[in-house]
Design an enzyme around this catalytic site. Sequence first.
Site, short mmCIF file in Angstrom:
data_model
loop_
_atom_site.label_atom_id
_atom_site.label_comp_id
_atom_site.label_asym_id
_atom_site.label_seq_id
_atom_site.Cartn_x
_atom_site.Cartn_y
_atom_site.Cartn_z
N THR A 164 17.25 2.50 10.83
CA THR A 164 17.67 3.85 11.23
C THR A 164 18.95 4.20 10.47
O THR A 164 19.63 3.32 9.93
CB THR A 164 17.97 3.93 12.75
OG1 THR A 164 19.03 3.02 13.06
CG2 THR A 164 16.75 3.60 13.57
N ASN A 191 21.70 -4.14 4.47
CA ASN A 191 21.87 -3.07 5.45
C ASN A 191 22.16 -1.82 4.62
O ASN A 191 23.27 -1.65 4.11
CB ASN A 191 23.02 -3.37 6.41
CG ASN A 191 23.21 -2.29 7.46
OD1 ASN A 191 23.14 -1.10 7.16
ND2 ASN A 191 23.47 -2.71 8.69
N THR A 192 21.16 -0.95 4.45
CA THR A 192 21.32 0.19 3.54
C THR A 192 22.31 1.21 4.05
O THR A 192 22.90 1.95 3.26
CB THR A 192 19.97 0.88 3.30
OG1 THR A 192 19.39 1.21 4.56
CG2 THR A 192 19.03 -0.02 2.53
N CYS A 193 22.50 1.29 5.37
CA CYS A 193 23.45 2.28 5.91
C CYS A 193 24.89 1.88 5.58
O CYS A 193 25.72 2.73 5.29
CB CYS A 193 23.28 2.39 7.42
SG CYS A 193 21.66 3.02 7.89
N ARG A 194 25.15 0.57 5.62
CA ARG A 194 26.52 0.09 5.35
C ARG A 194 26.67 -0.45 3.93
O ARG A 194 27.72 -0.92 3.55
CB ARG A 194 26.87 -1.00 6.36
CG ARG A 194 26.91 -0.51 7.81
CD ARG A 194 27.13 -1.67 8.76
NE ARG A 194 28.38 -2.36 8.48
CZ ARG A 194 28.69 -3.57 8.95
NH1 ARG A 194 27.80 -4.23 9.69
NH2 ARG A 194 29.84 -4.13 8.68
#
Length: 1362
Positions: free
Chosen positions: A1012, A1327-1330
Amino acid sequence: MAEVDPEATAAVLSYAVPVIADEAAGAGETAAALAALCDVLTVSGADLIVSLPIAVLAKRLPKLVAAAGGGDGDVPLLAARAIAEACEGAPQLAPIFTKYGAVKALCDRLLAVDDIELAEECLRALDSLSLECPDDCLRLGVAAAVLQFFDFLSISKQKVALRIVSNIFNEYDEDYVATAMEAVPSLCTLLQSADKTVLGSSISCLAMVAAGASGNVEHMGKLCESNVIEATMSLMNNGGWKSLSDETSTDILGLLKNISSVSAKAVKSLFELDVCELLKEMISYYSCSHDGNDKVKMLVDLMYQLMPPLKTSDQYSELVIAKKNVIMEQRTYINQLASVATLIVQVAKSAALSSICYNCAVVIGNIVELSTSDFLMELQKIVNLSSFLTCLLARKNRHVVYETLKISRTLLTKHKQFFFETFTKEGVKHAICSIVSQELNNHQSKRKNEVEESCLCFYLDSESSSTDEACRIEDNAIMKLAEEIKTSFFAVKGSKKSPNRIGLALQIVRDFFARLNVHSMTPPIENPDSCKQLSDLSRRLLSDDLPVTSTFEFVESGSIKYLADYLSNGACFYENLKNGQELVGHINEVRSRLQKFTYLALTRSNESSEKPLAVLVEKLLDALHMYYDSFPVMLSDEQCPRESMMIPLRFSEDQERTTLELKFRKSHREKELDKYRNVLSVDLFSTPDDIESVLLPHICKTNDQEPSSKNQEKEANQMTKFVESKTGDRNKSLRLTFSYRGTILPPSATFFESILRLMDKVQSDVLIDSSFWDEEHKITYRRRNKRDEISSRNSYNTLLSHMHENLQQSWLKDPFFSTTLIGKLPSDLDESDPSYNILFMLKVLEGLNRLSNQLLVDDQIGKFAEGTLLDMNDLKVPIYPIPRHQFMSNLLTKKLELQMQDSLFEDGLIPSWCVYLVETCPFLLSFDTRWKYFCLTVHRSFLTNQANSSSEQIDSSSDQVNSSVDQVKNPPQTKRYRVTRSTILEDAASLMISHCPSSRIIEVEFDGEVGTGRGPTFEFYTTVSHELQRAGLGMWRGDNGASGFIHAPFGLFPKPWSSSSTSSQGIDFSEVIHKFKLLGHLVARAVLDGRILDIPLSKAFYKIMLEQELNIYDIPLIDPELGKTVIEFQALVSRKKFLETSSIQTSSPAADLSFHNVALDDLCIDFTLPGNPEYELVPRGSDKMLTLDNLGEYVSLVVDATVKSGIATQIEAFKSGINEVFALKTLKMFTEEDMERILCGEHDAWASNNLEDHIEFEHGYDTSSPSVISFLEILREFGREEQRAFIQFTTGAPQLPLGGLASLDPKLTVVRKQCDGNVDDELPSVNTCRHFIKLPPYSSKDIMRKKLKYALSEGLGSFHLS
């Protein structure tokens, strides 16, 4: 904090406090009581702590800390902890503990350290005490004490110790300089630290010591002797400053500046350490940075302190002599200073702030004062001081002008004859003589209510920090100095050796344009030698004479006006053409002149010479910068850093805006209108045209009753909303004229700007006082005279529309060509403004440069038609335009950057010149600046569309974008959607239809996957953009219905669809339209939300996006082979027409009209669209064959099908998709290359030599870790496709956003992955979001490469591997 039991707490305190207060109590008993007290303090709030018997504890605890020897055991430790707990919980108690000796006791205990745990508790207590009582801590020597055993402390406690020192030294009293100096040796030792935090804190503390001791020569000398200069310069030299944090490098500059301000020895040391080379590096870097104003100012300040001030008090006379001796004894030092002078001159000329310009002028003045006449003559040849002085004298700031006059006098004194000649040539003499007359006029007509200019006299003064001192420049000082120079140096007869250069330059220009005009009217076929004669003359003027012509001579000679008149065929001097035939003749003549001038301006006499157009543009930009005050910066009290604006700004509709109070009153002579009795609070965007429709219903006399006060109040409260929506019906029969202080206001300029400019006519920069907002500004209204009914803008548009009707080729409708035809800029800019003609010429030349290929190919077609060009292969002219960045103005870019930093910019503090430049001459501004402007202003278009939309109203918070793609303050609410990969186009269309008008940022998650947030959202945009490239959708050229993806080597471009066709190969045209609308939605949301698309659109498609009309010359951008053929066919059409209308006979007509020696009939070409046989250009086109007679029709139909009507419906759907989100026209400030960067990110993934600068390594890794070294080597070895895969694996998109790897936020971070089994069996995860990569410590580089590549391939297309 844990819940406190009042009864239990009271019981503990009733036991502990008496024991602690009892001096006779034993060590064990006291320790137990202290432990109990600490437990209570740990869980208590401030209210409970202050209710304790503090006086008793404050007296007793310091004594227990100081207790030594015997069986005291843990008593000192617990007493220190109790003080720390009490002061942390209730900081207001710190002065009480300090009063009873807590600071001294803790300090003494720290110095007598015998227990590291005790020392750390003492540090903890002093941390709180130093924050509240810094002066007491400084006086008692805490700074030196906490640093004495620094190496024995843990890393965390070392940082506490430095924080204590920082608290103590922050703006300390100069009475304690001697005590502060005790900590200097320890701080200097820490400059060798490898820990960046320790290093930065140490430098910060030293900078604060120097700032506090800046007036003390003795102690600054000691600071100099501590080798702090050598240590800090070693950190800065050889590019080391680039690896330091911005705060650290700023502290070092401040430290060096303060030391050198009072120490000649420091100055000598800095020269020996080659400080000028460092200054050159840093000034070069920060002068090109849009947020580097503060750094540049500090660097100029440091340079100033290296030299003796020209005037100073007796107190510093010895220092002046000492500094002067240092420089004079080593002439190489003045050479070092002069080597920086070129950069200082450039900084001053492009400075957006008068304060920076003034500082630069003072530095140059000092260099001039210290230099010999021979040296200055050489410097003039390198730097052109005279041209620099002319630029500064054109500014209105009296401090800048006065300092410039002083430099001028010094130069004339040192070498009168030489500088008299250069001053005459460069315009200094003219400027000084103008100042004398202007000052006389200004002195006689001084206005009241003018905003007072800020005094700059003390900006560089180390002797005084007061801002209350009187300005050193007397009221008539400028006039006196200018008159003195004029009388002493200019009142001489002209020398025979110094001819009137302006007259000579004028004669050359007149001769050139006379010859050019004659040539333009003489067909080459009648005078074949005229081309060579003109070419030789032009190159002599443009390549030889122009570079050595001064900017002043260039302007004064009338060159700009002559060139504008030539290129526009005299359109500058007349507006109305008598008939259509005359108009067509004018169009053809302008086109011919542009073509001839393009060839002359973009060719070089030899490979080493510069293109004449580049020289001409440089001269025009220099001339434009002479009119600095045509672009005034308006600043309020507060500035906002916007250095990394990456997402367009949003506002909620109910957000409070800054407003202006306007009191409207009727003109005394106005008889037909009523009075308006209310005060309107209007937003800062409001213009007279906006307000007119609000006032008219209330001031037009009718038989009805006057509006009630209640209605007036309601109308006033709704004013801002009305002006923003612009939905009112205008009263067409009556127009108003508004005036302020007797001056009529421009209808399209905001009230805000007009009022400011009229209040402050004589200022370079307008600084808005806080009282401005409290004042009711009185605006007078009256009926507009009939002669004022038609505005210049309407007149321009009417004439432009008439022109366009007569333009056969769409490329002639480009704004630059329309501007040239009419001889006017498309704006309300005052034509009397001195910058007008320069801006006009720059716009014409930029368009000429941009469309040079089309201009010259069109010219070649004409030559082919006339028979002067025989080979069709020569239609393409090998000519190369100058780079677009050469049109950019550093000065205007910096001015707009400074304006955008103002806190009121998004509320409407946008001077009209900003809007005008962005809309009319965006090429003058850098891409970063235009993107930032877009981000700050597009919200108006966006919110207007949102308000007018019938979609649901969505609440959103205001945000200030900071840092990069998703980092915002108070971000708007996000809206999360779930999509399925198997039906992603359908889901995307549904999502966009429901969400497009919303201000909320879209977040997407994939059904059945765990990811997400940002990563899946980026993946969504990437995936949808990929799916739109599938074959079989009927969207793109080259789609033959096969499976897979479209291969478009020249970029994607819409596939033409016949107007008679509703389906093809099973594809419904309505579905194609829906997909183009989806693409429009996707593009708009990607721009608005800062997302990246992976879709290779063609340059021609981007031109459409920027609302440019395509033509025959754009076809090669889509299909080079087809484009070449169509252009050659067009040449044959032109040749045929020429032969039919000309009396010239050819020996072989058939050969003349053949296509590469092949008859057209033999080509067997039918009337279907090349590459798309289903598309018939005419009914039954497959049966109609191409012949010489219908060749013109064929070319016209192919062009129309390829770039006009064949794609019109698709393009309309695409544009409507964007317009449903924000106004498409707001993108017109960008180029095709700009749009590709905005939508598709940076093509250059990363620079292999600086990867480690933009990647962080944490949690088990650092830059020296073997795994990290291998990882970086693997990344450097990656090819382009592997780089794309890696970027998508780590961010969700295969391209990096604007700014590249450095702009990722959060930064790309690599951490050590904890593995339970065999490490070589594990895979990297992300973790692509971070932007987090969890990398196992593999046993070898080969295994790491293998596992990483496997993860890149397997991890794409899902969010399970994270």
